[in-house]
Design a protein around this motif. Structure first.
Motif, PDB file in Angstrom:
ATOM      1  N   LEU A 156       0.361 -11.466   7.063  1.00  0.00           N
ATOM      2  CA  LEU A 156      -0.583 -12.009   6.268  1.00  0.00           C
ATOM      3  C   LEU A 156      -2.042 -11.305   6.320  1.00  0.00           C
ATOM      4  O   LEU A 156      -2.660 -10.671   5.086  1.00  0.00           O
ATOM      5  CB  LEU A 156      -0.814 -13.534   6.293  1.00  0.00           C
ATOM      6  CG  LEU A 156      -1.870 -14.118   5.307  1.00  0.00           C
ATOM      7  CD1 LEU A 156      -1.242 -13.792   3.916  1.00  0.00           C
ATOM      8  CD2 LEU A 156      -1.871 -15.428   5.475  1.00  0.00           C
ATOM      9  N   ALA A 157      -2.387 -10.881   7.524  1.00  0.00           N
ATOM     10  CA  ALA A 157      -3.689 -10.012   7.759  1.00  0.00           C
ATOM     11  C   ALA A 157      -3.332  -8.788   7.472  1.00  0.00           C
ATOM     12  O   ALA A 157      -4.319  -8.010   6.818  1.00  0.00           O
ATOM     13  CB  ALA A 157      -3.917 -10.483   9.184  1.00  0.00           C
ATOM     14  N   ALA A 158      -2.109  -8.031   7.672  1.00  0.00           N
ATOM     15  CA  ALA A 158      -1.774  -6.876   7.323  1.00  0.00           C
ATOM     16  C   ALA A 158      -2.029  -6.646   5.790  1.00  0.00           C
ATOM     17  O   ALA A 158      -2.305  -5.298   5.462  1.00  0.00           O
ATOM     18  CB  ALA A 158      -0.417  -6.341   7.702  1.00  0.00           C
ATOM     19  N   LEU A 159      -1.772  -7.667   4.935  1.00  0.00           N
ATOM     20  CA  LEU A 159      -1.550  -7.332   3.322  1.00  0.00           C
ATOM     21  C   LEU A 159      -3.028  -7.644   2.921  1.00  0.00           C
ATOM     22  O   LEU A 159      -3.351  -7.338   1.676  1.00  0.00           O
ATOM     23  CB  LEU A 159      -0.691  -8.333   2.984  1.00  0.00           C
ATOM     24  CG  LEU A 159       0.874  -7.798   3.491  1.00  0.00           C
ATOM     25  CD1 LEU A 159       1.673  -8.837   2.619  1.00  0.00           C
ATOM     26  CD2 LEU A 159       1.194  -6.463   3.192  1.00  0.00           C
ATOM     27  N   SER A 160      -3.899  -8.291   3.892  1.00  0.00           N
ATOM     28  CA  SER A 160      -5.243  -8.547   3.114  1.00  0.00           C
ATOM     29  C   SER A 160      -6.163  -7.489   3.249  1.00  0.00           C
ATOM     30  O   SER A 160      -6.107  -6.737   4.205  1.00  0.00           O
ATOM     31  CB  SER A 160      -5.699  -9.985   3.919  1.00  0.00           C
ATOM     32  OG  SER A 160      -4.859 -11.053   3.849  1.00  0.00           O
ATOM     33  N   PHE A 201       1.001  -1.285   0.120  1.00  0.00           N
ATOM     34  CA  PHE A 201      -0.095   0.084  -0.059  1.00  0.00           C
ATOM     35  C   PHE A 201       0.687   1.087  -0.019  1.00  0.00           C
ATOM     36  O   PHE A 201       1.005   1.881   1.185  1.00  0.00           O
ATOM     37  CB  PHE A 201      -0.989  -0.014   1.159  1.00  0.00           C
ATOM     38  CG  PHE A 201      -1.688  -1.431   1.299  1.00  0.00           C
ATOM     39  CD1 PHE A 201      -2.550  -1.691   0.327  1.00  0.00           C
ATOM     40  CD2 PHE A 201      -1.499  -2.059   2.305  1.00  0.00           C
ATOM     41  CE1 PHE A 201      -3.372  -2.661   0.490  1.00  0.00           C
ATOM     42  CE2 PHE A 201      -2.454  -3.083   2.703  1.00  0.00           C
ATOM     43  CZ  PHE A 201      -3.268  -3.479   1.694  1.00  0.00           C
ATOM     44  N   PRO A 202       1.508   1.590  -1.281  1.00  0.00           N
ATOM     45  CA  PRO A 202       2.548   2.575  -1.229  1.00  0.00           C
ATOM     46  C   PRO A 202       1.983   4.005  -0.875  1.00  0.00           C
ATOM     47  O   PRO A 202       2.807   4.981  -0.633  1.00  0.00           O
ATOM     48  CB  PRO A 202       2.892   2.609  -2.747  1.00  0.00           C
ATOM     49  CG  PRO A 202       1.900   1.982  -3.374  1.00  0.00           C
ATOM     50  CD  PRO A 202       1.417   1.072  -2.291  1.00  0.00           C
ATOM     51  N   ALA A 203       0.710   4.185  -0.954  1.00  0.00           N
ATOM     52  CA  ALA A 203       0.018   5.493  -0.735  1.00  0.00           C
ATOM     53  C   ALA A 203      -0.134   5.778   1.043  1.00  0.00           C
ATOM     54  O   ALA A 203      -0.542   6.755   1.301  1.00  0.00           O
ATOM     55  CB  ALA A 203      -1.311   5.606  -1.216  1.00  0.00           C
ATOM     56  N   MET A 204       0.197   4.820   1.668  1.00  0.00           N
ATOM     57  CA  MET A 204      -0.069   4.712   3.325  1.00  0.00           C
ATOM     58  C   MET A 204       1.029   5.693   3.816  1.00  0.00           C
ATOM     59  O   MET A 204       2.162   5.535   3.562  1.00  0.00           O
ATOM     60  CB  MET A 204      -0.131   3.240   3.741  1.00  0.00           C
ATOM     61  CG  MET A 204      -1.575   2.522   3.912  1.00  0.00           C
ATOM     62  SD  MET A 204      -1.261   1.324   4.923  1.00  0.00           S
ATOM     63  CE  MET A 204      -3.099   0.568   4.633  1.00  0.00           C
ATOM     64  N   SER A 205       0.545   6.409   4.647  1.00  0.00           N
ATOM     65  CA  SER A 205       1.605   7.303   5.388  1.00  0.00           C
ATOM     66  C   SER A 205       2.121   6.550   6.521  1.00  0.00           C
ATOM     67  O   SER A 205       1.810   5.185   6.785  1.00  0.00           O
ATOM     68  CB  SER A 205       0.738   8.502   6.219  1.00  0.00           C
ATOM     69  OG  SER A 205       0.006   8.081   7.237  1.00  0.00           O
ATOM     70  N   ALA A 206       3.098   6.854   7.000  1.00  0.00           N
ATOM     71  CA  ALA A 206       3.783   6.077   8.033  1.00  0.00           C
ATOM     72  C   ALA A 206       2.820   5.709   9.408  1.00  0.00           C
ATOM     73  O   ALA A 206       2.875   4.572   9.828  1.00  0.00           O
ATOM     74  CB  ALA A 206       5.087   6.870   8.948  1.00  0.00           C
ATOM     75  N   ALA A 207       2.075   6.693   9.884  1.00  0.00           N
ATOM     76  CA  ALA A 207       1.300   6.674  10.792  1.00  0.00           C
ATOM     77  C   ALA A 207       0.008   5.555  10.249  1.00  0.00           C
ATOM     78  O   ALA A 207      -0.257   4.715  11.381  1.00  0.00           O
ATOM     79  CB  ALA A 207       0.256   7.825  11.203  1.00  0.00           C
TER      80      ALA A 207
END
Length: 649
Positions: free
Chosen positions: A445-449, A409-415
């Motif tokens: 795995l859950a974080a990427l789903s 998710f490259p658009a996600m900020s650090a926070a």
């Protein structure tokens, strides 16, 4: 009184590894036999990190004005009673980035003067005494590492079967969604062995703040190499192990020496360096019980630049009744560990193969998540592999998970990435968040789903243009180099600016070269012509100076500004001896303290002090026969300088 020595630097801390190591000097670890490497030896193709540091974020501010007011004795409360004292000051450079300098005073008296001098400089943001951190307590107990059954077919790395953490974290299933490609994980540690076959081509050119030279691509301790392999060792190459985010790059920042310890000032400088050189995640597998204002300010700076900072929770949780000569809060009990306990940092506890908290893992409100940290096999210098235990091993698993999230998710900020890390963790221990596991065990795995949590962009109908649109101006990159960064006051340097498009094409136009003394607030700028991407100008340097270049832009090329370069200047001092006296002259005087020193019994000893003034020269009388020199102390904008030797008859 001997003069202080001004050096630039930036808690070097204890490497938080408990368990097996081939180096008896490594901190908080117990030696054991190394695992023999699989047969393979190839030279790595080493990548390079960006040369020019990005400008500072406007929103960064230091965490607090530590040491600027109150009794000087409070600043020196933790200073050694005898011997050298390292006084650290925090300023911001012309681009707004934190800059740490270290003055090495010969004793507490000189340290007090250094504190007063630093307080007199208007731009000083904080002052503290540097702290040395060393191993506290014995090695943490090692627990047997089980091997769970994999949910997917394993990669063919030789030691994949020994990597129980990858089974726990469903690594092969995770890699179907992301490998960390495009992410840079900074390992602020003891360096990284870039020649290791499982890290070939993965380790960027970084920096070595222990010896003030080098790229950080060697590791005399081994701790940093072990951490780096957990994150990004190559997967599926039939060799060694696999890193959880094996598509990521490693930026090595060496701040720990061969014994796994160092200075807080170097850790602060290392964090700033990583934030300025492209890191998207910073891993800090190191710690200290002391809250250092310089390290906190550097972390705040990294967070303001949208970098996720991950740190080990600490290995010192021990039952004081089982420790000889216990000192609760130091070598037993549950001391708070920094930098993990600083606001905004992801503090990581360690678990074993049964998902239970490791006995050594520190706990408290600052623990955010847990990750595998017992008998973790990873890379080690000289093409070796080793099992080690500690929150030092858990932290890079969490950092690697963040790299996977930011890659997917490259658009996600650090926070947002941090919130996803904690929000998808599997609850362990007491229901809900607790001080032992935080939000729970990281679950890549859950974080990427599922969706990224961001609204899908709304696409408006494309209008039909009546005429062909005007091409948008291209982006440019402006850089600056100077022919010398340390000169004698009064000398000139050549400042060369480069202005190129993002594709490397040289630009023709007008740029400005701007400079100011370090004690001034306003810049003076001069226009220079840029031809085929290059402009140069000679600058006279009479004192410490900041210089930067700014491209004004054209109709077809956007404006851009370089990072600032600091040029250090030292005054020129001459000395001449006579009968019972000597004369000295300081060019560019600032009424600095001048120490007249005599060589006696194998050492230079201060016999008199004076001050540099604007007079042609000063004479010091009443001297015994011998060999003499003068040492001119540093001022706010000039370095210290030592004259040549002279004989007094």
């Amino acid at each position: 009184m001997p003069a202080t020595t001004q050096v630039l630097g930036t808690i070097a801390a204890l490497a938080l590894a408990a368990g097996l190591t081939a180096s008896p000097a490594a901190a908080d670890v117990r030696p054991a036999a190394a695992v023999p490497p699989p047969a393979l030896s190839t030279a790595p193709a080493v990548s390079t990190a960006p040369d020019d540091a990005a400008p500072a974020p406007e929103e960064w501010q230091p965490s607090g004005p530590a040491g600027l007011t109150g009794p000087v004795s409070e600043v020196l409360a933790d200073a050694p009673e005898r011997g050298p004292v390292r006084v650290v000051t925090l300023t911001a450079d012309s681009a707004g980035r934190p800059e740490v300098s270290v003055t090495v005073a010969e004793d507490r008296g000189e340290a007090a003067e250094a504190v007063q001098d630093a307080r007199a400089v208007p731009d000083t943001l904080a002052i503290a005494v540097d702290s040395k951190v060393s191993a506290v307590g014995g090695a943490s107990p090692l627990l047997a590492a089980g091997t769970a059954s994999a949910a997917a077919a394993w990669v063919d790395d030789a030691y994949r079967g020994a990597q129980w953490p990858l089974n726990t974290l469903s690594a092969e299933s995770v890699w179907k969604s992301a490998t960390g490609a495009g992410q840079i994980v900074a390992v602020v540690d003891s360096g990284v062995d870039a020649a290791h076959p499982d890290l070939a081509g993965t380790v960027l050119s970084g920096t070595d703040l222990v010896v003030d030279r080098g790229t950080g691509q060697s590791d005399p301790n081994g701790h940093g190499t072990h951490v780096a392999g957990i994150v990004a060792a190559k997967a599926g190459n039939g060799v060694g192990i696999a890193g959880l985010a094996h598509g990521a790059k490693i930026l090595p920042v060496r701040v720990l020496d061969a014994d796994g310890s160092g200075w807080s000032s170097d850790v602060a400088a290392g964090i700033t360096y990583a934030a300025d050189h492209g890191a998207t995640v910073i891993n800090l597998s190191l710690g200290s019980p002391g809250s250092d204002p310089m390290v906190r300010s550097a972390i705040d700076y990294a967070l303001a630049k949208d970098v996720v900072v991950v740190a080990a929770a600490g290995n010192s949780a021990q039952d004081c009744s089982k420790v000889s000569n216990p000192y609760p809060g130091e070598n037993c009990g549950n001391p708070v560990n920094y930098p993990a306990a600083f606001p905004g940092v992801v503090g990581v506890a360690a678990t074993d193969s049964a998902d239970a908290r490791a006995a050594f893992s520190e706990y408290g409100s600052y623990v955010d998540v847990a990750a595998p940290g017992v008998r973790v096999r990873s890379t080690y210098p000289s093409s070796r592999y080793l099992d080690m235990s500690g929150t030092s091993m858990a932290s890079p698993y969490a950092a690697a998970t963040v790299a996977l999230i930011r890659a997917k998710f490259p658009a996600m900020s650090a926070a947002q990435a941090t919130a996803r890390l904690t929000g998808t963790a599997r609850d362990l221990g007491t229901a809900g968040r607790d001080p032992y596991y935080g939000a729970g065990l990281v679950q890549p795995l859950a974080a990427l789903s599922g969706p990224s949590g961001e609204a899908a962009p709304v696409t408006a109908p494309a209008p039909t243009p009546a005429t062909a649109p005007t091409p948008a101006p291209v982006s440019t990159v402006t850089g600056l180099k100077v022919s010398a960064t340390t000169v004698t006051a009064g000398q000139s340097v050549v400042a060369t600016a480069t202005v190129r498009t993002s594709s490397g094409t040289g630009i023709t136009g007008t740029a400005q070269l701007c400079s100011r003394r370090v004690t001034a607030r306003a810049y003076s700028c001069a226009n220079v012509a840029v031809r085929d991407g290059i402009a140069a100008k000679s600058l006279r340097v009479d004192a410490g100076t900041y210089v930067y270049a700014r491209f004004a832009g054209t109709a077809t090329a956007k404006a851009s500004t370089s990072a600032a370069v600091r040029i250090h200047a030292r005054p020129k001092a001459t000395v001449a001896g006579g009968r019972g006296k000597l004369s000295f002259q300081v060019y560019q005087p600032r009424r600095q303290r001048v120490s007249v020193q005599r060589y006696h019994r194998g050492a230079w000893r201060t016999v008199k002090t004076s001050a540099a003034s604007s007079t042609a020269s000063r004479t010091v009388s009443g001297l015994s026969r011998g060999t003499y020199r003068v040492v001119v102390a540093a001022s706010a904008d000039l370095l210290t300088v030592t004259s040549g030797k002279t004989a007094v008859r």
